[in-house]
Design a protein around this motif. Structure first.
Motif, mmCIF file in Angstrom:
data_model
loop_
_atom_site.group_PDB
_atom_site.id
_atom_site.type_symbol
_atom_site.label_atom_id
_atom_site.label_comp_id
_atom_site.label_asym_id
_atom_site.label_seq_id
_atom_site.Cartn_x
_atom_site.Cartn_y
_atom_site.Cartn_z
ATOM 1 N N LEU A 363 -1.811 6.638 7.371
ATOM 2 C CA LEU A 363 -1.843 5.290 7.150
ATOM 3 C C LEU A 363 -1.093 4.363 7.988
ATOM 4 C CD1 LEU A 363 -1.877 5.444 3.129
ATOM 5 C CD2 LEU A 363 -3.701 4.913 4.506
ATOM 6 N N LEU A 377 -9.001 11.453 5.613
ATOM 7 C CA LEU A 377 -8.870 10.320 4.592
ATOM 8 C C LEU A 377 -10.043 10.625 3.314
ATOM 9 C CD1 LEU A 377 -7.962 7.083 6.189
ATOM 10 C CD2 LEU A 377 -6.602 8.117 4.433
ATOM 11 N N ASP A 394 -8.446 3.770 -3.091
ATOM 12 C CA ASP A 394 -7.529 3.155 -2.025
ATOM 13 C C ASP A 394 -7.847 3.980 -0.836
ATOM 14 O OD1 ASP A 394 -6.662 1.277 -3.782
ATOM 15 O OD2 ASP A 394 -4.715 2.382 -4.175
ATOM 16 N N LEU A 395 -7.940 5.253 -0.814
ATOM 17 C CA LEU A 395 -8.032 6.097 0.422
ATOM 18 C C LEU A 395 -9.415 5.711 1.127
ATOM 19 C CD1 LEU A 395 -6.223 9.420 -0.746
ATOM 20 C CD2 LEU A 395 -5.361 7.544 0.638
ATOM 21 N N THR A 397 -11.394 3.172 0.641
ATOM 22 C CA THR A 397 -11.374 1.759 1.369
ATOM 23 C C THR A 397 -10.865 1.875 2.629
ATOM 24 O OG1 THR A 397 -9.411 0.962 0.125
ATOM 25 C CG2 THR A 397 -11.706 0.682 -0.841
ATOM 26 N N ARG A 398 -9.572 2.314 2.908
ATOM 27 C CA ARG A 398 -8.979 2.600 4.115
ATOM 28 C C ARG A 398 -9.793 3.302 5.118
ATOM 29 N NH1 ARG A 398 -6.690 0.234 8.135
ATOM 30 N NH2 ARG A 398 -5.043 1.166 9.462
ATOM 31 N N GLU A 401 -12.677 1.245 6.211
ATOM 32 C CA GLU A 401 -11.866 0.062 7.371
ATOM 33 C C GLU A 401 -11.805 0.738 8.735
ATOM 34 O OE1 GLU A 401 -8.205 -1.154 5.675
ATOM 35 O OE2 GLU A 401 -9.251 -2.243 4.049
ATOM 36 N N LEU A 402 -11.515 2.168 8.740
ATOM 37 C CA LEU A 402 -11.239 2.622 9.874
ATOM 38 C C LEU A 402 -12.293 3.271 10.686
ATOM 39 C CD1 LEU A 402 -8.065 4.842 8.938
ATOM 40 C CD2 LEU A 402 -8.138 2.964 10.786
#
Length: 915
Positions: A363, A377, A394-395, A397-398, A401-402
């Motif tokens: 992160l 992730l 949350d993980l 969605t990150r 994004e990546l």
């Protein structure tokens, strides 16, 4: 700060005598009363929280407390249960053994189950000695530990368990959440640490340097602003500066950096690697990040320890204070920090650590398009999903994004994100992500997969018609893999279960089940059976529903509650009880809240109103805990009816208001019909028959399937309202649906008896009412039998058959009274009095609100068992209920008896005349 010798320990407590006395008073209270309490120490970094907490823990240990002391870590703040593990596993006599804790973490897949097992272990330890569980730096507690800490203090309030938390002030942080959850259920104390006075800082200087402290040093200490850690660090920096001939440091930053500059470059670099890894780190991990063999870094380690920057606890290296770590960390250039975190993530995984251990570094160090980080992730999210679905969401969605903006990985991560977000109760977010991905025109096979993933999302959002439209569109376009096509077909059948054409829905479900069997896809099989069970239940085909739900729970034990309720619908309470007992020993994936729903239906059916009310209250609490409001509307509707039967009008109205509020959150047809029916019942009780009849008409208009789901056992009440309102056609319609349900379930005594009862009411047919009572003798549902007897008694009175009428009314009265339906019993008593038979039954007395007499029968059983030394678990085993339900009963017992601990309860019970 906490020094390594007695002088520094005393110095750290200068000016904290009052705060220490507060904590000592609370500790003494827990030991004396045997009840729980919670203390929160708050203050800025370095203000002395750790020193004060350590001293309070030391005093409690000396007083005979069994102590667990841990510290949350900033870079481990997402690792499930890591913070609480630090508190229960450390110490000379850990509250839990490492093996026992590992078993909990390995065998559970539900937060509620885990918290209950932790509570049982701590409760057992508290049976022999008071327990203190302390956690420092609670602001960095991981999500699962935060969840547990919000539940455990209240759950263990009746045992001598003291919780001490220390953290930084944050109105929206974990510490405030925990205190808020505990408030009102056990004593809570917040100790806010303010800056030390000038006199206390002067005493601290005297303690550290001796009495001869000159004015220039005292002036220097003014820069500490009353912060004891900063003051001591400045004094340490002063000593370093004087020894080296450097100018006197003017600020703490200069002082700390002066100490760091005195180190060898290799030592400073080693400390920087450690600072990247966190306040607590492994020597080998830091050496790997440094890029040197561990043996070559031993001199650097030794120098860091001599300088008072690191401690070595035998397993890990620990920065002596997080402010020291931050002083080292901020001197690393930001771009270098990011690169080091990324490298640390890779090394931790290479060393065999869990993906979640590497996530904090990902992160902080991952860049868009990093496929390896996306993969880590995704793996971490899958690992933590069962216990912390919010974190998993949350993980994911990150990860999304990546993920690269184009290519299959983005769609794969997106599909997983939809599923995880839906599991976490974030369905709106899942739908938004799914629609964005669909709008990017993915390949047909991917399009189908995404639509299938969104199926559960749409179902949770009660968008059955949208689910039907999307599944039919995806199936019509084609291109789906066979197993995905089978899932889409099953989802379509599930959507059709909420429609009016249940024949077509059943055909669709059978087709979907065949496709699922042919492909061997487990998820498609579960969806198809679930859809067929819903369809059969909505059509009133109870035997078919049981067949489907039994097959479903055999495939996935999470659906055991549905099978239990299906058994109850065919009057097979013996099998329902057997499965409830089986579920009590199940450590698998059975949903705790839904099991309580099934338990509540079981107790309600048997006329155990007190137990049913406690079951539904506990169910709602557990649903609130995990933020999944599935049955809260229906639970409140039933509790309101129970309150009316008991004669508690205030509680009945409170439940009605709560049902309306929860209906706003989930306004599906079933919930809407349930609330409308309850409003009809209340309108009748208030004498507004016109409004009552209008509400019953609204129930009938919600859809034909609602007639089977809602009015299965309550149709007699609806018919009475219609008849009182001179709405004979509505009454006939209600009786006809009862007859249709009986035709579908000829082997179910309740169904056939209710149909006869309904027809007898509508036709004012005495013989039919007598027949209904005969049929219902085989029904296990006591309140249904009592209602039929009561109506028969009224009809017999009207026919002038007084002896037979009194007998029927007396039978109904006895059943209502034994079930706790005191208001219903009182109404029948008045009828009996009017018939001149008042002497046959004593009038029901109103239960007091306080004292032993205020307790229900179940609460008295729980009180006696706990007084005998039973834990919640062992009491639950004796009573064949959930430990959560025992906790609900016990909460009520303590409130009604005005006691605060198990010791006080035992003393009270032992003093009872009949004990």
């Amino acid at each position: 700060m906490s020094g390594s010798n007695g002088s520094l320990s005393r110095a750290g407590l200068r000016g904290r005598e009052g705060e220490l006395e507060q904590l000592q008073t609370l500790t003494d209270s827990v030991a004396r009363t045997g009840s729980g309490a919670l203390a929160l120490l708050q203050g800025e970094p370095g203000i002395g929280k750790t020193t004060l907490l350590t001293e309070a823990v030391s005093r409690a240990r000396a007083a005979g407390f069994s102590v667990g002391l841990g510290k949350a870590d900033e870079l481990h703040h997402i690792v499930p249960l890591s913070s609480l593990a630090a508190s229960v596993l450390h110490g000379d006599q850990p509250l839990l053994s490492g093996g026992a804790f590992a078993d909990l973490a390995r065998n559970q897949d539900q937060r509620i189950w885990l918290v209950e097992r932790l509570a049982e272990a701590i409760e057992a330890r508290a049976d022999g000695a008071p327990v203190l569980i302390a956690l420092d730096d609670v602001q960095w507690a991981d999500p699962l530990s935060r969840f547990a800490l919000k539940q455990l203090p209240a759950r263990l309030r009746t045992s001598p368990v003291l919780w001490m938390l220390a953290g930084r002030p944050d109105p929206t942080g974990p510490s405030e959440e925990i205190v808020t959850a505990a408030a009102g259920t056990l004593p809570t104390v917040t100790v806010s640490l303010k800056p030390l006075s000038g006199a206390a800082i002067g005493q601290l200087a005297d303690d550290t340097l001796g009495a001869a402290v000159d004015e220039r040093v005292r002036d220097l200490l003014d820069g500490a602003g009353g912060n004891p850690f900063l003051a001591v660090e400045m004094l340490a920096g002063l000593g370093t500066a004087e020894a080296s001939g450097d100018p006197l440091p003017s600020t703490v930053v200069v002082g700390v950096r002066g100490r760091l500059r005195s180190l060898q470059p290799s030592t400073l670099r080693f400390l920087q690697m450690g600072a990247v890894l966190g306040r607590r780190f492994g020597f080998h991990d830091a050496a790997a990040l440094y890029g040197e063999p561990p043996a070559t870094l031993i001199p650097a380690l030794e120098e860091a320890i001599r300088a008072g920057l690191l401690d070595d606890d035998g397993d890990d290296l620990v920065f002596r204070h997080d402010l020291l770590r931050q002083a080292v960390y901020v001197d690393i250039p930001p771009s270098a920090r990011k690169a080091l975190h990324r490298e640390a993530a890779g090394q931790l995984v290479s060393a065999g650590r869990r993906p979640i251990d590497a996530v904090p570094h990902i992160l902080r160090g991952a860049l868009p398009g990093d496929k390896e980080c996306v993969a880590l992730l995704r793996r971490a999210a899958e690992d933590v999903l069962p216990v912390t679905p919010g974190l998993a969401a949350d993980l994911m969605t990150r990860a999304l994004e990546l993920a690269p903006s184009a290519g299959p990985l983005r769609f794969e991560a997106g599909e997983q994100a939809i599923l995880v977000l839906t599991r976490a109760g974030r369905s709106r977010e899942a739908l938004s992500i799914g629609d964005r991905l669909l709008a990017s025109r993915p390949p047909l096979e991917v399009f189908s997969r995404l639509q299938a993933a969104l199926g559960g999302t749409l179902w949770n959002l009660d968008l059955a018609e949208e689910l039907r439209r999307r599944t039919e569109s995806a199936l019509g376009i084609g291109g789906a893999a066979p197993e995905i096509a089978a899932r889409l077909a099953a989802l379509r059948a599930l959507a059709l279960s909420r429609g009016r054409d249940l024949v077509a829905a059943r055909e669709a479900g059978e087709t979907a089940l065949r496709a699922a069997t042919a492909t061997g896809d487990r998820e498609a099989h579960v969806l198809a059976l679930s859809g067929l069970g819903e369809i059969a239940q909505n059509a009133g085909d109870n035997a078919v529903a049981l067949e489907r739900f039994a097959a479903l729970s055999a495939l996935d034990s999470a659906f055991l509650p549905e099978e239990i309720v299906a058994h109850l619908h065919v009057d097979d309470f013996a099998s329902g009880e057997r499965l409830l007992l089986q579920a009590a020993d199940n450590t698998g994936s059975v949903r705790q809240a839904m099991m309580l729903w099934a338990q509540g239906q079981y107790d309600l059916g048997l006329g155990r109103l007190d137990d049913a009310d406690a079951d539904f209250a506990t169910m709602e609490r557990l649903e609130d805990d995990v933020q999944t409001p599935v049955q809260q509307v229906n639970g409140r509707v039933i509790r309101s009816r129970i309150a009316l039967l008991r004669g508690d009008l205030e509680a009945a109205r409170e439940h009605l208001l709560a049902a309306r509020e929860r209906l706003v959150v989930k306004p599906n047809p079933g919930n809407t019909a349930a609330v409308r029916f309850l409003e009809a019942v209340h309108a009748e009780a208030d004498g507004d028959i016109g409004l009552a009849v209008d509400k019953i008409r609204q129930v009938q208009q919600e859809g034909s399937f609602m007639r089977w789901r809602l009015l299965r056992d309550w149709v007699d009440a609806a018919i009475r309202m219609a008849l009182r309102g001179a709405e004979h056609e509505l009454a006939e319609d209600l009786a006809a649906q009862a007859g249709a349900l009986a035709a579908r379930n000829p082997a179910v005594p309740t169904a056939t008896g209710v149909a006869a009862h309904a027809l007898g009411l509508v036709k004012n047919d005495l013989a039919m009412l007598e027949h209904s009572v005969e049929l219902l003798r085989a029904s296990p549902r006591r309140l249904v039998r009592a209602a039929a007897c009561a109506d028969l008694g009224q009809a017999l009175l009207a026919a002038g058959r007084r002896p037979q009428a009194v007998a029927a009314l007396a039978q109904a009265h006895g059943t209502f009274a034994e079930s706790g339906a005191h208001a219903a019993a009182a109404r029948l008593q008045r009828d009996m009095d009017g018939a001149g038979a008042g002497s046959r039954r004593a009038a029901a007395t109103q239960r007091p609100v306080q004292g032993w007499g205020a307790l229900t029968a179940s609460e008295k059983k729980v009180a006696r068992l706990i007084a005998e030394g039973h834990t919640n678990r062992s009491a639950a085993d004796v009573l064949v209920v959930s430990p959560h339900t025992v906790n609900t009963h016990l909460t009520s017992v303590f409130r009604k008896l005005s006691v605060n601990s198990r010791v006080q309860l035992a003393n009270l019970v032992m003093a009872l005349p009949d004990n």
